[in-house]
Structures are given as structure tokens and as C-alpha cells.
Design a protein around this motif. Sequence first.
Motif, PDB file in Angstrom:
ATOM      1  N   MET A 132       0.737  -1.081  -0.154  1.00  0.00           N
ATOM      2  CA  MET A 132       0.032  -0.001  -0.088  1.00  0.00           C
ATOM      3  C   MET A 132       0.827   1.272   0.167  1.00  0.00           C
ATOM      4  O   MET A 132       1.990   1.422   0.737  1.00  0.00           O
ATOM      5  N   ILE A 133       0.420   2.151  -0.956  1.00  0.00           N
ATOM      6  CA  ILE A 133       1.126   3.680  -0.961  1.00  0.00           C
ATOM      7  C   ILE A 133       0.886   4.498   0.420  1.00  0.00           C
ATOM      8  O   ILE A 133      -0.314   4.806   0.474  1.00  0.00           O
ATOM      9  N   LYS A 134       1.778   4.716   1.377  1.00  0.00           N
ATOM     10  CA  LYS A 134       1.704   5.677   2.410  1.00  0.00           C
ATOM     11  C   LYS A 134       2.344   6.905   2.291  1.00  0.00           C
ATOM     12  O   LYS A 134       2.205   7.761   2.744  1.00  0.00           O
ATOM     13  N   LYS A 135       3.788   6.722   2.046  1.00  0.00           N
ATOM     14  CA  LYS A 135       4.683   7.765   2.358  1.00  0.00           C
ATOM     15  C   LYS A 135       4.174   8.917   1.332  1.00  0.00           C
ATOM     16  O   LYS A 135       3.936   9.183   0.342  1.00  0.00           O
ATOM     17  N   SER A 136       4.181  10.154   2.437  1.00  0.00           N
ATOM     18  CA  SER A 136       3.896  11.341   1.777  1.00  0.00           C
ATOM     19  C   SER A 136       2.667  11.444   1.288  1.00  0.00           C
ATOM     20  O   SER A 136       2.323  12.407   0.168  1.00  0.00           O
ATOM     21  N   SER A 137       1.735  10.501   1.315  1.00  0.00           N
ATOM     22  CA  SER A 137       0.166  10.623   1.075  1.00  0.00           C
ATOM     23  C   SER A 137      -0.640  11.388   1.863  1.00  0.00           C
ATOM     24  O   SER A 137      -0.759  10.956   3.123  1.00  0.00           O
ATOM     25  N   ASN A 138      -1.144  12.384   1.546  1.00  0.00           N
ATOM     26  CA  ASN A 138      -2.155  13.205   2.337  1.00  0.00           C
ATOM     27  C   ASN A 138      -3.677  13.085   1.965  1.00  0.00           C
ATOM     28  O   ASN A 138      -3.803  13.551   0.876  1.00  0.00           O
ATOM     29  N   LEU A 139      -4.589  12.674   2.901  1.00  0.00           N
ATOM     30  CA  LEU A 139      -5.791  12.252   2.337  1.00  0.00           C
ATOM     31  C   LEU A 139      -6.664  13.448   3.034  1.00  0.00           C
ATOM     32  O   LEU A 139      -6.448  13.831   4.254  1.00  0.00           O
ATOM     33  N   LEU A 140      -7.729  13.847   2.289  1.00  0.00           N
ATOM     34  CA  LEU A 140      -8.584  14.894   2.721  1.00  0.00           C
ATOM     35  C   LEU A 140     -10.135  13.961   3.015  1.00  0.00           C
ATOM     36  O   LEU A 140     -10.488  13.563   1.876  1.00  0.00           O
ATOM     37  N   LEU A 141     -10.486  13.595   3.949  1.00  0.00           N
ATOM     38  CA  LEU A 141     -11.885  12.949   4.143  1.00  0.00           C
ATOM     39  C   LEU A 141     -13.068  14.144   4.411  1.00  0.00           C
ATOM     40  O   LEU A 141     -12.744  15.058   5.351  1.00  0.00           O
ATOM     41  N   TYR A 154      -7.222  24.991  -0.048  1.00  0.00           N
ATOM     42  CA  TYR A 154      -6.251  26.013  -0.202  1.00  0.00           C
ATOM     43  C   TYR A 154      -4.905  25.937   0.808  1.00  0.00           C
ATOM     44  O   TYR A 154      -4.029  26.526   0.430  1.00  0.00           O
ATOM     45  N   LYS A 155      -5.385  25.458   1.977  1.00  0.00           N
ATOM     46  CA  LYS A 155      -4.472  25.669   3.096  1.00  0.00           C
ATOM     47  C   LYS A 155      -3.288  24.390   2.950  1.00  0.00           C
ATOM     48  O   LYS A 155      -2.265  24.517   3.247  1.00  0.00           O
ATOM     49  N   GLU A 156      -3.888  23.156   2.580  1.00  0.00           N
ATOM     50  CA  GLU A 156      -2.818  21.937   2.744  1.00  0.00           C
ATOM     51  C   GLU A 156      -2.780  21.359   1.321  1.00  0.00           C
ATOM     52  O   GLU A 156      -3.490  21.561   0.614  1.00  0.00           O
ATOM     53  N   ARG A 157      -1.577  20.707   1.495  1.00  0.00           N
ATOM     54  CA  ARG A 157      -1.332  19.900   0.117  1.00  0.00           C
ATOM     55  C   ARG A 157      -1.923  18.438   0.163  1.00  0.00           C
ATOM     56  O   ARG A 157      -1.583  17.607   1.119  1.00  0.00           O
ATOM     57  N   ILE A 158      -3.077  18.169  -0.548  1.00  0.00           N
ATOM     58  CA  ILE A 158      -3.757  17.195  -0.546  1.00  0.00           C
ATOM     59  C   ILE A 158      -3.474  16.402  -1.732  1.00  0.00           C
ATOM     60  O   ILE A 158      -3.199  16.878  -2.933  1.00  0.00           O
ATOM     61  N   ASP A 159      -3.278  15.060  -1.505  1.00  0.00           N
ATOM     62  CA  ASP A 159      -2.934  13.877  -2.757  1.00  0.00           C
ATOM     63  C   ASP A 159      -4.514  13.303  -3.331  1.00  0.00           C
ATOM     64  O   ASP A 159      -4.568  12.957  -4.524  1.00  0.00           O
ATOM     65  N   SER A 185       2.350  26.939  -1.739  1.00  0.00           N
ATOM     66  CA  SER A 185       1.070  27.186  -2.200  1.00  0.00           C
ATOM     67  C   SER A 185       0.409  25.822  -2.431  1.00  0.00           C
ATOM     68  O   SER A 185       0.880  25.156  -3.429  1.00  0.00           O
ATOM     69  N   PRO A 186      -0.515  25.247  -2.149  1.00  0.00           N
ATOM     70  CA  PRO A 186      -1.197  24.143  -2.681  1.00  0.00           C
ATOM     71  C   PRO A 186      -1.593  24.289  -4.229  1.00  0.00           C
ATOM     72  O   PRO A 186      -1.352  23.280  -4.857  1.00  0.00           O
ATOM     73  N   LEU A 187      -1.923  25.449  -4.739  1.00  0.00           N
ATOM     74  CA  LEU A 187      -2.138  25.575  -6.079  1.00  0.00           C
ATOM     75  C   LEU A 187      -0.947  25.423  -6.942  1.00  0.00           C
ATOM     76  O   LEU A 187      -0.727  24.586  -8.018  1.00  0.00           O
ATOM     77  N   MET A 188       0.505  25.933  -6.520  1.00  0.00           N
ATOM     78  CA  MET A 188       1.379  25.443  -6.984  1.00  0.00           C
ATOM     79  C   MET A 188       2.159  24.183  -7.009  1.00  0.00           C
ATOM     80  O   MET A 188       2.505  23.350  -8.054  1.00  0.00           O
ATOM     81  N   LEU A 189       1.764  23.534  -5.684  1.00  0.00           N
ATOM     82  CA  LEU A 189       2.262  22.283  -5.409  1.00  0.00           C
ATOM     83  C   LEU A 189       1.398  21.248  -6.330  1.00  0.00           C
ATOM     84  O   LEU A 189       2.117  20.246  -7.004  1.00  0.00           O
ATOM     85  N   ARG A 190       0.231  21.588  -6.606  1.00  0.00           N
ATOM     86  CA  ARG A 190      -0.541  20.633  -7.522  1.00  0.00           C
ATOM     87  C   ARG A 190      -0.285  20.811  -8.806  1.00  0.00           C
ATOM     88  O   ARG A 190      -0.021  19.913  -9.741  1.00  0.00           O
ATOM     89  N   LEU A 191       0.097  22.094  -9.117  1.00  0.00           N
ATOM     90  CA  LEU A 191       0.640  22.207 -10.549  1.00  0.00           C
ATOM     91  C   LEU A 191       1.936  21.616 -10.998  1.00  0.00           C
ATOM     92  O   LEU A 191       2.039  21.122 -11.999  1.00  0.00           O
ATOM     93  N   LEU A 192       2.648  21.557  -9.807  1.00  0.00           N
ATOM     94  CA  LEU A 192       4.119  20.984 -10.003  1.00  0.00           C
ATOM     95  C   LEU A 192       3.933  19.573 -10.066  1.00  0.00           C
ATOM     96  O   LEU A 192       4.905  18.796 -10.779  1.00  0.00           O
TER      97      LEU A 192
END
Length: 444
Positions: free
Chosen positions: A1-10, A46-51, A140-147
Motif C-alpha cells: 500500500m502507498i503511504k509515504k507522503s500521501s495526504n488524504l482529505l476526508l 487552499y491551505k494543505e497539500r492534498i493528494d 502554495s497548494p495551487l503551485m504544488l498541485r501544478l508541479l
Amino acid sequence: MIKKSSNLLLVDDDPSLLKLLGMRLTSEGFSVCTAASGPEALKMLYKERIDLVISDLRMDEMDGLALFSEIQKQQPGMPVIILTAHGSIPDAVSATQQGVFGFLTKPVDRDALYSAIDQALAHRAPAGDESWREGIVTRSPLMLRLLEQARMVAQSDVSVLINGQSGTGKEILAQAIHAASPRANQAFIAINCGALPEQLLESELFGHGKGAFTGAVSSREGLFRAAEGGTLFLDEIGDMPPALQVKLLRVIQERKVRPLGSNRDLDINVRIISATHRDLPKAMEKKEFREDLFYRLNVVNLKIPTLQERTEDIPLLANYLLKQSAERHKPSVRRFSTEAMKRLMSASWPGNVRQLVNVIEQCVALSTAPVIGDALVEQALVGENSALPTFAEARNQFELNYLRKILQMTKGNVTHAARLAGRNRTEFYKLLSRHELDASDFKE
């Protein structure tokens, strides 16, 4: 299972289910954020980096499909899994047709959920070395998602069109895509298509033979040939003359280039990344840009946010640029005062990151103390803003600022805002569309 650096939003409006699922996923090694409603989830993005987002379907304030639609506007490509106790075939079909990654019914089977999460996270760009984008400083979550999208697209050879205002860093993003690609060890060559007259631009791109035109005293291979095996970055592609657009289209289609004055085609192996600050669909309507060329270049579109849209990056960027500038020019300068940083944060930055770089350079050059004060920043900002913009730039900036202010005043009520502006709703919506504003972003 992929866990490393995985940020989930419930997302679920049932607190007990939200807590239970959150605990279960946290125990599996995921980093978990929770939101009790769709609007709260959008603020969290907007606040968090979500995967990955996992959302309930039936929620009072905003259902799961409406949330998915808003997420795709905010962060295109973000994977979303929908959960529902009211599972039905029509719901599942509707969800998957709209692009939802997975649709599971409650009570959720543990193995089915973990499998769906694994599959969704597997579509992310691979984690690891971040040196490919070392020139891009952001949280920025916007920039991180873009990257993340940029790194994913870097693995293939598809053409990429980068949109963004002047000064947002389109060439830096293009360099990052090249650095993350299998072509990283080959050449990255950039050219500004609006900076050269037509004949010179044609010669620069395609090359020429000796005597091909007056002044051609020797042959030249051209940038397509010089970038062989690597990446060619066509900056300000929207300013390319129409006659050259036809020739560029032929090169892209046939993967061959014919130098000026030659009757022989040469094979090329080049990845093309282009960029523009222009609205190319509008340019196509005016017959200023070829539609067939647009679709060849715009296989993947990446839009860089303005500095105003990523204000959380200003302190990070300012300190990074200060350190760089001080190392080059004046090591005694260490930091910004609190008031100086507040001044940087509250500035409008019409010139985006490029303007911020100039302001920091000026502050470092003029500072006589280790700490840069508020007055010095203000002086640099006034100097930067004193450059006279074109009439079109000034009008567009005024319209954008006016629309933002009136939407803030009316809390996103379009009817009220249009009335205050002295425009009918149709005209007002056209203004919002032109400046890419969404009235719902201003609602409380």
C-alpha cells in the motif's frame, strides 16, 4: 500500500463516521485531514497539500458531486473517491462519467477502499528527488498541485502549453519539466517568438543555408536542430507571425525541418513546450492564431497562478531571494523587519515574481543595515510601480481590481454587483469571464 507522503482529505457531515474512517486510515500510515462539509473541504484544499479526496455523496450543504466539480475547477486532476450509503447504478454512472476516480458504497469494504486509494495515488507523479524544480520556491497548494502535474507530464513527450501572466515564471516551469524528463541530459533551448522580426525568427528556428538571403554569409543549423534530443521552449508563442505558424505546424506534424534556402528535409527529435500570456482561444476567434496549431501545442495545458493568487508564498520567496541577493552583493543584509514583510504581503504585484525579484534586489542594494525596513520596501515598490503600463494593461488591471472589490462588497451576489456597476447581468458575467473570476469565490 502507498503511504509515504500521501495526504488524504476526508469529507463527511457525519462526525462519528468521519472520526472512525480518519482513525482507520491514520493507523495505516496516511496523513489525514478532515472536513465536515464541502465548503470546508474547499478551504482546506487552499491551505494543505492534498493528494486524494474521499467524500461522502449525500451532504446537506454541498453534495459529493458538486464538491468534485468545484475541486476540478480549483485543482484539475485531483483524484476523488465518492462514498455513499445510497449506492445505486445511476449514481455510480453519473460519478464516473464526470471523472470521479472511484465510487464505493457504505459500509465500505476495507480491502476495496485500500485498493481504490492505492490506484488513485499511483496516478500521482513519482516521489523522490526534488532537484528538478529547485528554482521554484513554493508552499502554495495551487503551485504544488501544478508541479505535480508538471512532473507527471514530463515523463511523456506530449506538447505542453503554459499559460500565465508576464513575470509568473513560465520559462522556469518549462525548465523544470525538461529537468524531470528523460531528455534532461540533452539541450534545453528557449526563444522568445515575439522578440524577433519574422525573417530572423524563421532563420533562428529552422536554420538557413549559405546565401539563403542577404547577409547569410554562412549556414546555420537553427534551434530545432540545436535542440536535437532535448527540449525547445517557444516563449510568447501567441506573438508568432501567421506565416510562421503554418511552417511550425508542418514541422510538428512531420517531425522534419527544412532550413531556409534548402530543398532537403531533416529529421528532428525535439520535445516542444510553448508559453503565452495571451488568450489564444480569443486570438483564434480573431484569426490571429491558427486553430490547428493551437491543438498541436495544447495537448496538456498548465496555468501558472499569479503572485496575488499565492500570497502565502511571498514570505518564502522574499527570504529566499534576499539570501541569494545578499550572497551576491551584500552579505551583511540578513532579513526583513516585520513591517517590511507586511508591506510585501499587502502589495498588489502586477509584475508577479519578476517584480518581487526586482524589489528585493533594490532593497538589498540600498540597505545600510542588516535588517531591511518598511520605508526601503515602500520606496522600491513605488519605483517599480512608476513604470507606465500600456493603456490596455492599465485598463485590464483597473477592471480586475474593480471587479474583485465589487464582488467582495456584495459577497459574490452577481445581481447586486451588476446593479452597482451599472451593467446588466449578461454583460457583468462576460466581464467576470474575461478576467477569469468566479463570483462563488467571494461568497461567505
